[in-house]
Design a protein around this motif. Sequence first.
Motif, PDB file in Angstrom:
ATOM      1  N   UNK A   1       0.822  -1.208   0.000  1.00  0.00           N
ATOM      2  CA  UNK A   1       0.000   0.000   0.000  1.00  0.00           C
ATOM      3  C   UNK A   1       0.858   1.260   0.000  1.00  0.00           C
ATOM      4  N   UNK A   2       1.734   1.339  -0.982  1.00  0.00           N
ATOM      5  CA  UNK A   2       2.522   2.547  -1.166  1.00  0.00           C
ATOM      6  C   UNK A   2       3.749   2.672  -0.280  1.00  0.00           C
ATOM      7  N   UNK A   3       3.971   1.686   0.599  1.00  0.00           N
ATOM      8  CA  UNK A   3       5.180   1.776   1.441  1.00  0.00           C
ATOM      9  C   UNK A   3       6.204   0.741   0.982  1.00  0.00           C
ATOM     10  N   UNK A   4       7.430   1.220   0.750  1.00  0.00           N
ATOM     11  CA  UNK A   4       8.486   0.333   0.252  1.00  0.00           C
ATOM     12  C   UNK A   4       9.132  -0.477   1.379  1.00  0.00           C
ATOM     13  N   UNK A   5       9.319  -1.764   1.126  1.00  0.00           N
ATOM     14  CA  UNK A   5      10.054  -2.627   2.052  1.00  0.00           C
ATOM     15  C   UNK A   5      11.155  -3.350   1.306  1.00  0.00           C
ATOM     16  N   UNK A   6      12.331  -3.416   1.925  1.00  0.00           N
ATOM     17  CA  UNK A   6      13.461  -4.115   1.302  1.00  0.00           C
ATOM     18  C   UNK A   6      13.544  -5.522   1.887  1.00  0.00           C
ATOM     19  N   UNK A   7      13.551  -6.521   1.032  1.00  0.00           N
ATOM     20  CA  UNK A   7      13.501  -7.906   1.508  1.00  0.00           C
ATOM     21  C   UNK A   7      14.788  -8.684   1.293  1.00  0.00           C
ATOM     22  N   UNK A   8      15.657  -8.152   0.482  1.00  0.00           N
ATOM     23  CA  UNK A   8      16.905  -8.870   0.252  1.00  0.00           C
ATOM     24  C   UNK A   8      17.837  -7.987  -0.552  1.00  0.00           C
ATOM     25  N   UNK A   9      19.117  -8.120  -0.292  1.00  0.00           N
ATOM     26  CA  UNK A   9      20.091  -7.532  -1.210  1.00  0.00           C
ATOM     27  C   UNK A   9      21.335  -8.383  -1.197  1.00  0.00           C
ATOM     28  N   UNK A  10      22.085  -8.291  -2.236  1.00  0.00           N
ATOM     29  CA  UNK A  10      23.406  -8.915  -2.250  1.00  0.00           C
ATOM     30  C   UNK A  10      24.192  -8.307  -3.397  1.00  0.00           C
ATOM     31  N   UNK A  11      25.491  -8.487  -3.318  1.00  0.00           N
ATOM     32  CA  UNK A  11      26.318  -8.087  -4.439  1.00  0.00           C
ATOM     33  C   UNK A  11      25.947  -9.045  -5.562  1.00  0.00           C
ATOM     34  N   UNK A  12      25.431  -8.485  -6.668  1.00  0.00           N
ATOM     35  CA  UNK A  12      24.752  -9.315  -7.654  1.00  0.00           C
ATOM     36  C   UNK A  12      25.680 -10.061  -8.580  1.00  0.00           C
ATOM     37  N   UNK A  13      25.207 -11.233  -8.994  1.00  0.00           N
ATOM     38  CA  UNK A  13      25.929 -11.966 -10.032  1.00  0.00           C
ATOM     39  C   UNK A  13      25.831 -11.188 -11.330  1.00  0.00           C
ATOM     40  N   UNK A  14      26.763 -11.394 -12.197  1.00  0.00           N
ATOM     41  CA  UNK A  14      26.759 -10.652 -13.452  1.00  0.00           C
ATOM     42  C   UNK A  14      27.444 -11.479 -14.522  1.00  0.00           C
ATOM     43  N   UNK A  15      27.197 -11.102 -15.757  1.00  0.00           N
ATOM     44  CA  UNK A  15      27.863 -11.789 -16.861  1.00  0.00           C
ATOM     45  C   UNK A  15      29.314 -11.319 -16.938  1.00  0.00           C
ATOM     46  N   UNK A  16      30.081 -12.019 -17.752  1.00  0.00           N
ATOM     47  CA  UNK A  16      31.482 -11.645 -17.904  1.00  0.00           C
ATOM     48  C   UNK A  16      31.649 -10.225 -18.461  1.00  0.00           C
ATOM     49  N   UNK A  17      30.942  -9.865 -19.538  1.00  0.00           N
ATOM     50  CA  UNK A  17      31.141  -8.483 -20.018  1.00  0.00           C
ATOM     51  C   UNK A  17      30.744  -7.454 -18.968  1.00  0.00           C
TER      52      UNK A  17
END
Length: 895
Positions: free
Chosen positions: A326-342
């Motif tokens: 209802x319009x309020x932001x909640x953060x549920x997870x974070x991490x240093x993200x995986x990424x492709x080689x380029x």
Amino acid sequence: MASYVQDFSEGDKDQKDLLGGKGANLAEMTRLGLPVPPGFTITTDACRDYMRTGHLPPELRVEVTMAVRRLEDALGRGLGDFHDPLLVSVRSGAKFSMPGMMETVLNVGLNDASVIGLAEFSGDERFAWDSYRRLIQMFGKTVLDIDGDLFAETLDKAKAAKGVHDDVDLDAADLRQLTEQFKEIVRVESGREFPQHPREQLDLAIVAVLKSWNTERARLYRRRERIPDDLGTAVNVCSMVFGNLGPTSGTGVAFTRDPATGRTGDYGDYLVNAQGEDVVAGIRNTLSLVEMEEVDPQSYADLRQAMRRLETHYRDLCDVEFTVERGKLWMLQTRVGKRTAPAAFRIATQLVDEHLITMDEALARVSGAQLSQLMFPQFDSTAERTLLTKGMAASPGAAVGRAVFDSATAQARAAEGEDVVLVRRETNPDDLGGMIAAVGVLTARGGKTSHAAVVARGMGRTCVVGADELDIDPVARTLKVNGHAVSEGDVIAIDGSTGEVYLGAVPVVPSPVSTYLESGLDAALDQAGDDEQTADLVTSVHRILTHADEKRRLRVHANADTAEDAHRARSLGAQGIGLCRTEHMFLGERRVLVERVVLAEDDEERQSALDALLPLQRADFGALLTEMDGLPTTIRLIDPPLHEFLPDLTELSVKVALAEERGEVDAADVKLLAAVRRMHEANPMLGLRGVRLGLVVPGLFSLQIRAICEATADRLEAGGTPHAEIMVPLVGSVMELHLVRDEALRIMAEVGETRGIALDLPVGAMIELPRAALTADRIAEVAQFFSFGTNDLTQTTWGFSRDDVEGAFFPEYLENGVLTISPFETIDAKGVGRLVRIAVEEGRATRPDLTVGVCGEHGGDPESIRFFDAVGLDYVSCSPFRVPVARLEAGRAAI
Ligand code: ADP
Ligand code: MG
Ligand code: MG
């Protein structure tokens, strides 16, 4: 008191061992003041205890009670209460992320009573029943082990009965009815009622998460990713926030930069009125963040701010899971993200330019494995090709293979050596085996954050997702698209960098990064043309590799047998040849000459054959030394047993026997057969080879040494700067080396005198027998350099014959944990590596200026390179195309 539980507000990001990645980062976000729903983490200690004993530690139950009370007090709600119930999610989370591998249960605490309370308190009846049916569905599947399809099919039927396509089109009454049906499924399938007691739900869910650490697919994933089996998972109990509370609510995933290309700017998928896994499952088409901004500007602004905060804090690309209630932001997870080689290379240099990290850190953030991915060829854009459709570029690469429509077929066909592309509507964790076996993965549904995309990126598999024009029929094993039909076994080609899907095979061309590595930055920028992304990528690779070259202590040489290979190696940055195998020079037309050496009945006959070989060898070495002018060129005297140059025993026996039957006996064949019999060995690997051969067959080593000396003389006369070194294989005793070296000195003096120059070529030993390593102090009295042949050293230390063991029992050894990785791939630091260490130390004690290198295949393996750097080797030598990888890894090892 040993504690199994820690509140989110107590931990931080460095506690991944104890809290798992998810728990540690939830704690970190809480510490940063970001809006995280309160909760607590059950530590990996509890999981390890559980795995050991098979039950939950009794203290844990008590600690969970206390933690739930704290949560209830903080929120002023009670777990599963009738009025405004507290609900929680129970989430797995190990030290290393294992996407989709383990379990999570949402909405724990709902029951027949609290669902009414939730409906009243939220004023949204539909939402309450939607949450309850989700709980029963997830709980049934993950905790009670009920086939998830039963729930999914019932849900599909309910939608079909109503004539709607979307979950959101089911109303409260429909969902209430569905909940009853789900309960019935639970009753029939598990033989028990869906548990009503919130604490029982919680405890069962915790156990289910702990157990999910050891599921088949989780173990398979860990083996692949080399994650130890004994780490265990943490369990996060997090108070629920709801993205399914109507149109002002939603759930999403986002990246602070594009994990596929590395482009700057946030990037993600958002789904209105949905909960948790709906986004990842790809069941409805998602909104982009740009579209999210249009529907809910405030939440989007909050999200952006949170992401900016995280990126500055972690100083790296982060991915997040969030929910808007209802319009309020909640953060549920974070991490240093995986990424492709380029993306890895581009992001690393971007962060340097943004003054967030140093070049050393940038170097640490890319890997040799990523660099080698960038060297893969790409589709030739000028070739004639039939475009079938275009999906989303999820994981780069150019894959050509036969279409298969299920994981089992993918594995079966791949096992027969076929290249296959796995085609699925969407993938789920059960497809992992097929994804590993395939050269590429293609799905019709899901975004860049879908299961297929995340997993494929993680393992560097080419992947295109969300090609929604594809009409896939997994039962008939066909797909239809834009008037074309593809059946199982038909060849298709997918481009993971553009999302394009082609019919038939498409030719490939060198990637811009390999153009850069072989021909320099200007050539690569030329190839890139107006493609800024590609230009940016090659520039990033150039900057980072240049930095690695500045930082590294290890030199990088190449294994190259021909002038052509040497040329390639040199253009890729090799600073010398660490291993030139001379046996290849005895093949082809020259085989007859070798045969004559072996069959010679007297010295004269043998000498004439050797004399015929001399100019050929001299020319070989001359070409090599020309190519490697100014750089050390280590030539290994002939190593394999001579019968490798003779015909096969069985074939020749048959030939002679048949000839005898016909009465047409060929005397030469009979003589040859006798020689082949005489030279036959039960275990050639440990037989007459290497230095033993050189000492037993008169004139063989002398020929080679003479050829090296004369080629050197030729080069010197031509004004070149040759640096040939003579390497003696399979030395076990210093006496062997003595004999060879005396002969070498004699030949050097002789050639030197004839040509009127002074020749002083270093003579060294390959260290590839345990005895050589253990007597290195003696061997160094004679050897001017050492080169570890770690392939043979591994075979002789373990008593493995590589060709016999790898297929035979390594799979089982890897399965049961005797080995974590093949010792032929990464050096066994404890055993084989110990011998290396001893030999380096004792060799240098005798001869402080002893040059020491390695020329086995380990010379190009990232982890092994670290080891060689640590034990003080002077160089690693690897195959030419691994040279850039070794340069990068040697740089990383030095920081
Ligand atoms: P995974 O590791 O597979 O992503 P998670 O534990 O992160 O599993 O949870 C699965 C999904 O449920 C995610 O989309 C997550 O955002 C959502 N989720 C987890 N806990 C909560 C919660 N307390 N409230 C709302 N959504 C949640
Ligand atoms: Mg998650
Ligand atoms: Mg060897």
